[in-house]
Scaffold this motif. Structure first.
Motif, short mmCIF file in Angstrom:
data_model
loop_
_atom_site.label_atom_id
_atom_site.label_comp_id
_atom_site.label_asym_id
_atom_site.label_seq_id
_atom_site.Cartn_x
_atom_site.Cartn_y
_atom_site.Cartn_z
N ARG A 104 0.83 -1.22 0.00
CA ARG A 104 0.00 0.00 0.00
C ARG A 104 0.86 1.26 0.00
N THR A 105 1.92 1.24 0.79
CA THR A 105 2.80 2.40 0.85
C THR A 105 3.43 2.67 -0.51
N MET A 106 3.96 1.64 -1.15
CA MET A 106 4.62 1.83 -2.44
C MET A 106 3.63 2.26 -3.51
N ALA A 107 2.38 1.79 -3.40
CA ALA A 107 1.37 2.16 -4.38
C ALA A 107 1.03 3.65 -4.32
N GLN A 108 1.24 4.28 -3.17
CA GLN A 108 1.01 5.72 -3.07
C GLN A 108 1.95 6.49 -3.99
N TRP A 109 3.11 5.93 -4.27
CA TRP A 109 4.10 6.62 -5.10
C TRP A 109 3.98 6.28 -6.58
N ASN A 110 3.80 5.00 -6.89
CA ASN A 110 3.79 4.67 -8.33
C ASN A 110 2.39 4.57 -8.92
N GLY A 111 1.36 4.64 -8.06
CA GLY A 111 -0.01 4.59 -8.56
C GLY A 111 -0.46 3.22 -9.01
N TYR A 112 0.34 2.19 -8.73
CA TYR A 112 -0.01 0.83 -9.14
C TYR A 112 -1.04 0.25 -8.16
N THR A 113 -1.64 -0.86 -8.54
CA THR A 113 -2.62 -1.54 -7.69
C THR A 113 -1.91 -2.62 -6.88
N PRO A 114 -1.98 -2.56 -5.54
CA PRO A 114 -1.36 -3.61 -4.72
C PRO A 114 -2.32 -4.78 -4.53
N GLN A 115 -1.84 -6.00 -4.73
CA GLN A 115 -2.72 -7.16 -4.59
C GLN A 115 -1.91 -8.45 -4.51
N GLN A 116 -2.57 -9.49 -4.00
CA GLN A 116 -1.98 -10.82 -4.04
C GLN A 116 -1.86 -11.25 -5.49
N SER A 117 -0.78 -11.95 -5.82
CA SER A 117 -0.52 -12.32 -7.22
C SER A 117 -1.67 -13.08 -7.85
N SER A 118 -2.27 -13.99 -7.11
CA SER A 118 -3.34 -14.81 -7.69
C SER A 118 -4.61 -14.03 -7.97
N ASP A 119 -4.70 -12.80 -7.44
CA ASP A 119 -5.84 -11.95 -7.81
C ASP A 119 -5.81 -11.58 -9.28
N LEU A 120 -4.62 -11.64 -9.88
CA LEU A 120 -4.48 -11.41 -11.32
C LEU A 120 -4.85 -12.69 -12.07
N TYR A 121 -4.17 -13.76 -11.75
CA TYR A 121 -4.48 -15.11 -12.23
C TYR A 121 -3.57 -16.08 -11.50
N ILE A 122 -3.95 -17.35 -11.48
CA ILE A 122 -3.13 -18.38 -10.86
C ILE A 122 -1.88 -18.61 -11.71
N ALA A 123 -0.73 -18.65 -11.05
CA ALA A 123 0.53 -18.95 -11.72
C ALA A 123 1.43 -19.67 -10.73
N SER A 124 1.70 -20.94 -10.98
CA SER A 124 2.58 -21.69 -10.09
C SER A 124 4.00 -21.72 -10.64
N GLY A 125 4.94 -21.90 -9.73
CA GLY A 125 6.34 -21.95 -10.13
C GLY A 125 6.94 -20.60 -10.40
N ASP A 126 6.38 -19.53 -9.79
CA ASP A 126 6.93 -18.19 -10.05
C ASP A 126 8.02 -17.84 -9.04
N THR A 127 8.73 -16.78 -9.34
CA THR A 127 9.91 -16.40 -8.56
C THR A 127 9.56 -16.11 -7.11
N THR A 128 8.53 -15.28 -6.90
CA THR A 128 8.26 -14.81 -5.54
C THR A 128 7.61 -15.88 -4.67
N ASP A 129 6.82 -16.77 -5.25
CA ASP A 129 6.32 -17.90 -4.45
C ASP A 129 7.49 -18.74 -3.95
N TRP A 130 8.47 -18.96 -4.82
CA TRP A 130 9.64 -19.75 -4.43
C TRP A 130 10.44 -19.05 -3.34
N SER A 131 10.77 -17.77 -3.54
CA SER A 131 11.64 -17.09 -2.59
C SER A 131 10.97 -16.92 -1.23
N TRP A 132 9.64 -16.70 -1.22
CA TRP A 132 8.93 -16.63 0.05
C TRP A 132 8.68 -18.04 0.62
N GLY A 133 8.12 -18.92 -0.21
CA GLY A 133 7.72 -20.23 0.28
C GLY A 133 8.87 -21.11 0.72
#
Length: 202
Positions: A104-133
């Motif tokens: 939310r804080t970063m979205a105040q600056w770039n005007g982007y929409t903050p959301q969980q990745s799967s809110d866009l669409y399901i994608a398994s095997g992505d970079t951030t799921d791996w680095s977090w999970g």
């Protein structure tokens, strides 16, 4: 021009490449990817089959002090955080609160929409799921401008957009750098910018 995969030889004419953001090991092949070599979301023959994902894996794993990871993609103007492979939120409430506050804080600056990745669409095997999970690194994807393909150029908006994208994302990136020692510091203040170390980002 619209080729989105790497250049792996899949031994099929006109079906070149693996989608690298479906090739990471965490929850690999569990949805939003394909085992069809001709698909734009072909996940590869196995997790980490590609030299590019192997290199990122080695780079990150060899730096155990890393606490934040940022990946840049195009296009849609989004700030994404795990999970991508599941519609469920991550089950660590403290981390989820940190993710949401930072996004939310970063979205105040770039005007982007903050959301969980799967809110866009399901994608398994992505970079951030791996680095977090796998490693517990708070990880974001910035899906850069333009917002859509209609009149904006989609994946190829032209070099005239570079300066704007840089300026839009400079403060968000500096914010992540400021928190790189301990991203959970964001939870110490109701407004993360109340942190005295952040005075220069206000």
């Amino acid at each position: 021009k619209m080729h989105r995969k790497n250049k792996r030889d899949n031994h099929r004419r006109n079906c070149v490449g693996v989608d690298l953001n479906r090739n990471y090991g965490y929850q690999w092949g569990t949805g939003g990817s394909s085992n069809d070599v001709c698909s734009d979301v072909y996940m590869g023959p196995e997790a980490f089959s590609e030299p590019e994902t192997q290199s990122i894996k080695a780079f990150v794993e060899n730096r155990p002090n890393l606490k934040i990871l940022l990946s840049f993609h195009t296009f849609s103007e989004l700030i994404l955080y795990p999970w991508g492979h599941s519609y469920d939120p991550i089950n660590d409430q403290r981390a989820l609160t940190a993710y949401q506050s930072m996004a939310r804080t970063m979205a105040q600056w770039n005007g982007y929409t903050p959301q969980q990745s799967s809110d866009l669409y399901i994608a398994s095997g992505d970079t951030t799921d791996w680095s977090w999970g796998t490693l517990g690194i708070l990880s974001f994807t910035f899906v850069l401008s333009p917002k859509n393909s209609w009149g904006g150029g989609g994946f190829y908006p032209g070099d005239e957009i570079i300066d704007r994208v840089f300026q839009d994302n400079l403060r968000p990136v500096l914010f992540l750098i400021e928190l790189a020692d301990d991203p959970y510091r964001v939870l110490e203040n109701q407004n993360p910018l109340d942190d005295p170390n952040m005075y220069w980002l206000r």
